[in-house]
Write an enzyme that holds these catalytic residues in place. Structure first.
Site, short mmCIF file in Angstrom:
data_model
loop_
_atom_site.label_atom_id
_atom_site.label_comp_id
_atom_site.label_asym_id
_atom_site.label_seq_id
_atom_site.Cartn_x
_atom_site.Cartn_y
_atom_site.Cartn_z
N ASP A 141 0.89 10.11 4.65
CA ASP A 141 0.43 8.72 4.58
C ASP A 141 1.37 7.73 5.28
O ASP A 141 1.25 6.52 5.11
CB ASP A 141 0.29 8.29 3.11
CG ASP A 141 -0.90 8.98 2.43
OD1 ASP A 141 -2.04 8.71 2.84
OD2 ASP A 141 -0.68 9.79 1.50
N ASP A 187 3.35 -0.36 3.24
CA ASP A 187 3.73 -0.08 1.86
C ASP A 187 5.22 0.08 1.65
O ASP A 187 5.69 0.00 0.51
CB ASP A 187 2.97 1.17 1.37
CG ASP A 187 1.49 0.89 1.28
OD1 ASP A 187 1.13 -0.20 0.79
OD2 ASP A 187 0.69 1.73 1.73
N HIS A 200 -4.77 -1.25 -4.09
CA HIS A 200 -3.72 -2.26 -3.93
C HIS A 200 -4.35 -3.65 -3.99
O HIS A 200 -5.55 -3.80 -3.71
CB HIS A 200 -3.07 -2.13 -2.54
CG HIS A 200 -2.15 -0.96 -2.38
ND1 HIS A 200 -2.29 -0.04 -1.37
CD2 HIS A 200 -1.05 -0.58 -3.08
CE1 HIS A 200 -1.32 0.86 -1.46
NE2 HIS A 200 -0.56 0.57 -2.48
N CYS A 208 -2.75 -2.28 6.13
CA CYS A 208 -1.87 -1.16 5.74
C CYS A 208 -1.10 -0.57 6.92
O CYS A 208 -0.04 0.01 6.75
CB CYS A 208 -2.68 -0.03 5.12
SG CYS A 208 -3.96 -0.54 4.02
#
Ligand code: CIR
Length: 255
Positions: A61, A67, A163, A250
């Site tokens: 990821d 993040d 999120h 993201c």
């Protein structure tokens, strides 16, 4: 004004990324790479210089750069991801951030967990989702670090999304896109909220950069809504990232 972005190339292992929607299928890595190229071009079109970090196969990821750090005009805060398989990613952004921030303005979360996808910056105030990835101790540590730089934070409960920014995104001025549980939330009552229709909930995660807004491909109502707010829209296809719960914000750090 955003001047810089940092992205990380997707790894082949992205096909094993964490997903809540396996029914969407496995990401096509080659297509994901082309979509990543387009994403970088879109960031450049919005006036940003893009630093491209290499793929990390050991972290499926890791293309979701957002993040692992929160980047602000005053400091960068290295987060502490709550997903065990992702926690190690945070170490690999520090060297790059040192090129942009003095070392004394790089801070570290040392208590609790927090992921950047849960952090929404509106000027010097930050809304922080309380999620499966970001807990109370992480929030408190984050708020203490912000206070050093005269910035503030509010915690926001999440119930249906991964999120915070999966469901609510600030564009600029008073404009906010809000899906599902965030449409009527009093905490965002002072903003002019565009309600994201349920069928287009994925497109709540648009990305404002320097007067333009990146909108994911395939969501005509949200595209029209964002244009209606007066923004130039830049369409970017993120279909392969959606399969592992990722969206436009993201994929980068922006500062
Ligand atoms: C994860 O579950 O961590 C990734 N598959 C998706 C991360 C999306 N990141 C974000 O919303 N900021």
């Amino acid at each position: 004004m955003f001047k810089n972005c940092i992205v990380r190339r997707p790894s082949r292992s992205m096909i094993n990324g964490i997903t809540s929607t396996p029914e969407l299928g496995t990401p096509d890595y080659e297509l994901a790479l082309r979509q990543h190229d387009d994403y970088i071009r879109a960031l450049e079109y919005c006036g940003c210089k893009v630093t491209v970090l290499p793929a990390m196969e050991e972290y499926p990821d890791s293309c979701f750069m957002e993040d692992v750090a929160v980047v602000t005009p005053r400091c960068a805060i290295i987060t502490n991801p709550g997903a065990a398989s992702r926690n190690g990613e945070k170490a690999f952004v520090v060297e790059t951030l040192k090129k942009f921030y003095p070392e004394e303005n790089i801070e570290y979360i040392t208590e609790g967990t927090i992921e950047g996808g849960d952090v929404m910056m509106v000027g010097t105030h930050f809304y922080v989702g309380k999620s499966g990835r970001t807990n109370d101790a992480g929030f408190q540590n984050f708020a203490r670090l912000l206070a050093k730089y005269e910035m503030t934070a509010t915690q926001v409960e999440l119930h249906t999304v991964l999120h915070l920014k999966t469901g609510v995104v600030h564009l600029s001025g008073n404009h906010m896109l809000a899906a599902q549980e965030f449409i009527d939330r009093p905490v965002f009552g002072a903003f002019d909220r565009v309600a994201v229709p349920a069928q287009e909930a994925y497109a709540a995660n648009c990305l404002y950069i320097n007067g333009k807004v990146l909108v994911p491909a395939g969501f005509p109502r949200m595209e029209a809504a964002v244009r209606g707010l007066g923004y130039e829209v830049v369409i970017v296809d993120t279909s392969e990232y959606r399969k592992i719960d990722g969206g436009l914000s993201c994929l980068s750090l922006r500062f």
